[in-house]
Scaffold this motif. Sequence first.
Motif, mmCIF file in Angstrom:
data_model
loop_
_atom_site.group_PDB
_atom_site.id
_atom_site.type_symbol
_atom_site.label_atom_id
_atom_site.label_comp_id
_atom_site.label_asym_id
_atom_site.label_seq_id
_atom_site.Cartn_x
_atom_site.Cartn_y
_atom_site.Cartn_z
ATOM 1 N N SER A 275 -12.058 2.449 -3.862
ATOM 2 C CA SER A 275 -11.296 1.225 -4.135
ATOM 3 C C SER A 275 -12.079 -0.005 -3.706
ATOM 4 O O SER A 275 -12.039 -1.055 -4.373
ATOM 5 C CB SER A 275 -9.945 1.276 -3.411
ATOM 6 O OG SER A 275 -9.162 2.357 -3.863
ATOM 7 N N ILE B 157 -10.275 5.237 -0.412
ATOM 8 C CA ILE B 157 -10.388 3.855 0.060
ATOM 9 C C ILE B 157 -11.779 3.315 -0.242
ATOM 10 O O ILE B 157 -11.933 2.164 -0.699
ATOM 11 C CB ILE B 157 -10.091 3.784 1.569
ATOM 12 C CG1 ILE B 157 -8.609 4.103 1.830
ATOM 13 C CG2 ILE B 157 -10.434 2.410 2.137
ATOM 14 C CD1 ILE B 157 -8.238 4.171 3.294
ATOM 15 N N TYR C 276 -7.613 -4.300 3.834
ATOM 16 C CA TYR C 276 -6.868 -3.063 3.599
ATOM 17 C C TYR C 276 -5.530 -3.148 4.324
ATOM 18 O O TYR C 276 -5.465 -3.488 5.507
ATOM 19 C CB TYR C 276 -7.666 -1.862 4.122
ATOM 20 C CG TYR C 276 -6.913 -0.551 4.127
ATOM 21 C CD1 TYR C 276 -6.723 0.172 2.953
ATOM 22 C CD2 TYR C 276 -6.392 -0.030 5.313
ATOM 23 C CE1 TYR C 276 -6.038 1.373 2.953
ATOM 24 C CE2 TYR C 276 -5.701 1.173 5.330
ATOM 25 C CZ TYR C 276 -5.528 1.874 4.141
ATOM 26 O OH TYR C 276 -4.856 3.065 4.156
ATOM 27 N N ARG D 76 -1.957 -0.890 4.945
ATOM 28 C CA ARG D 76 -1.259 0.393 4.814
ATOM 29 C C ARG D 76 0.220 0.175 5.097
ATOM 30 O O ARG D 76 0.592 -0.391 6.129
ATOM 31 C CB ARG D 76 -1.838 1.394 5.814
ATOM 32 C CG ARG D 76 -1.041 2.684 5.945
ATOM 33 C CD ARG D 76 -1.348 3.645 4.821
ATOM 34 N NE ARG D 76 -0.721 4.932 5.046
ATOM 35 C CZ ARG D 76 0.142 5.512 4.215
ATOM 36 N NH1 ARG D 76 0.471 4.907 3.088
ATOM 37 N NH2 ARG D 76 0.648 6.690 4.472
ATOM 38 N N ARG E 192 0.270 5.301 -0.600
ATOM 39 C CA ARG E 192 0.267 6.770 -0.667
ATOM 40 C C ARG E 192 1.235 7.357 0.364
ATOM 41 O O ARG E 192 1.302 6.892 1.496
ATOM 42 C CB ARG E 192 -1.142 7.308 -0.416
ATOM 43 C CG ARG E 192 -2.125 7.005 -1.535
ATOM 44 C CD ARG E 192 -3.528 7.469 -1.191
ATOM 45 N NE ARG E 192 -4.058 6.768 -0.019
ATOM 46 C CZ ARG E 192 -5.231 7.048 0.546
ATOM 47 N NH1 ARG E 192 -5.990 8.018 0.057
ATOM 48 N NH2 ARG E 192 -5.625 6.365 1.597
ATOM 49 N N ASP F 8 -2.161 0.149 0.233
ATOM 50 C CA ASP F 8 -2.035 1.614 0.231
ATOM 51 C C ASP F 8 -0.567 2.031 0.327
ATOM 52 O O ASP F 8 0.074 1.865 1.360
ATOM 53 C CB ASP F 8 -2.832 2.186 1.410
ATOM 54 C CG ASP F 8 -3.041 3.686 1.303
ATOM 55 O OD1 ASP F 8 -2.335 4.323 0.503
ATOM 56 O OD2 ASP F 8 -3.913 4.211 2.031
ATOM 57 N N LEU G 230 -3.148 1.739 -4.043
ATOM 58 C CA LEU G 230 -3.421 3.172 -3.927
ATOM 59 C C LEU G 230 -2.105 3.944 -3.949
ATOM 60 O O LEU G 230 -1.169 3.613 -3.206
ATOM 61 C CB LEU G 230 -4.160 3.471 -2.622
ATOM 62 C CG LEU G 230 -5.684 3.413 -2.631
ATOM 63 C CD1 LEU G 230 -6.221 3.630 -1.215
ATOM 64 C CD2 LEU G 230 -6.263 4.459 -3.572
#
Length: 711
Positions: free
Chosen positions: A703, A700, A388, A390, A430, A428, A482
């Motif tokens: 996903s 998350i 992951y 971000r 977002r 991510d 995302l």
Amino acid sequence: MPALRHELCTFGLMLAILRIPFMKRNLKYTIPALILVAGAAFGFRYVQSANTEKESLVMRLVAEALQGVHYQPRAIDDSFSEDVFNAYLELLDGEKRFVYQSDFDRLAKHKLKLDDYFTSGDLSFFEESSSLWKQRRIEARRRYTRILAKPVDLTKARSLETEAEKRAYPKDSAAMDAFWADYLTSRVLDRLYDRAYEKKDSINPAFLPGHPDFAANESEARSKELEIHNEWFDGLDELDRTDDFSYYINAYAAAFDPHTQYFPPQQQEAFEIEMTGQLEGIGAQLQQDGEFVTIASIVTGSACWRQGELEVGDKLLKVAQGDAQPEDVVGMRVNKVVTKVRGKKGTEVRLTVRKKDGTEKVIPIVRDIVEMEATFARSAMLGNNIGYIRLPKFYVDFFDESNRDCSEDVRTELRALKAAGARGIIFDLRGNGGGSLPAAVGIAGHFIDKGPVVQVKTQGQRVRSYDDPTPGVEWDGPLVVLVDESTASASEIVAAALQDYGRAIIVGTTQTFGKGTVQNMMDFDRAAGPFYAKYQPLGAFKLTIQKYYRVNGGTTQLDGVRSDVVIPDAFQHVAYGERELDFALAADKIPAAAYKPVAENSKRAQAVAASQARVNTNREFTRINDYSNYLREQEKNTGLPLKWDDFVADRRASEEAIKRFDREGARTDTTVATMVTPGKPEKAEEDRRWLRAVRRDPSIVESMRLLTDLQ
């Protein structure tokens, strides 16, 4: 004005000079970071002037710039004139609290003449409307002072229409009196309710009509309203001709597109709040919205961004310094509110805000400087060997000494996750409002071998594509991006490119923000040079000069990037995004660039269908969807009851409904998450909170399941 007319004849030469920076050979210098802070690159000392020649000149400069440099010039005709007329009246009195229907009818004689005024520099409509606005403002002050001198009527069953678009302009003084009486009654009711039900969980109010304390509290509420309105109108009285003229000229600019704007020659303190790293504060940009001060933007990495509860669009109601008594700020000018919100590092400020759903919330924030490190890419390893990453924003060279570049940072995190055994990646974006275009192109290049990432078009020029600068791929495995409705600009470029190449499955709200245009700032003083020196300072002009397109020829303008798997959002039915802005440039298409999509994963279609099916039946997503439907229904109920019993029943019902949907605190860990790149010891607590949020994020987790199905 013969001298002025003579000088205006030279503007054609100046305009030709202005066009030079926008020519293709200089294009690399004109594509700015896609997130612009209005006025950040310049500042002017305020010079009060009633110089009509100067104002006429500015009108002509704006008119010529719009017709000669704007990406999509529109005809300066009667249709344009009508749009400007309506936009100007909306700017002056959008809530219909000052202007009578007869005033509107009187001004309407100019409705189809504003195009001629614009190109000739005629100020007759501005002079008439500005004079009328001042007169009606004086009357309004007398009106509210008179109304608030007596107890308001809380016994008569009636309602206030809170949506201005559903109300006509008051036809006469009596109708205006009636509106203001109801409006002020709603304000007093709001204060009385807050006092009576100060303990929100209590069903027993501290006082009711007829109780000895009720009259005293009603009187105090009126006194507070009088104080607040006096402060509001004092602020309006401080507006001068320069402010009035900027409203007027911006009605013309807004009729071209919502991002084109004129900035008068004055300091920008009221518009750009100096709490963005240089000063110690909460890290939010505030703006005036009628009687309210609202959150216009939140600085990534700031104190309020890290705290996480303050959102764009929140209306500030009260400000408290730590445990001190909150101070009402409704009606205050934005510059005064700033002085109350700003403070020394380490001190606490408590903001009472009204959220989009109408609820009120107290948000405690410990003031701090902006921590740029909080904006940097970070990663974690989740369950099922899913990585992951971000990325809160696109950045380049935040720190000269460390030369940070988000493209390189994402590359580092990708390599760390691969080394840790990642079998799928969640990227991510977002809440990422954009930033550096070159960084966006570089990041997209980590997931494709070679080829174009985005196409950019400038008026009168050939389309230019920006290609992946580095051959090879950092990650060629399963990938989810995302997004949400705040994913904008450069973020949309990345998401769109990865979708077009078939490299990623987009998961999130129905679509992203939808901003596919680029603006640049034009300093009229620098541009005009010695031609108009005697009229300086002239201000500056931000205008739309370019539009960018996907490699498949489509655009993110209005359309945004549409998700392959749609995740419900609480505010999905609330008007938001570029498509909701007046005069936004239309979506269109150009020929596709020469690019080659990757071969589709044979499991993709089945995995996407299974993911959407899970989302549609998931209890958490169902709750969010139900809440969004509730908010949509509430938006239709724009009438506010003004009888005490009816008002209380309506407010209590809303509060109970919100409680039924509020399960944020009930979320529990649904996956594991561990840091891959070691953090700094002094940031251990912050990292722990971040990992906890990741583990509990249902988007998350879904996903993760989608990526597992693709393996």
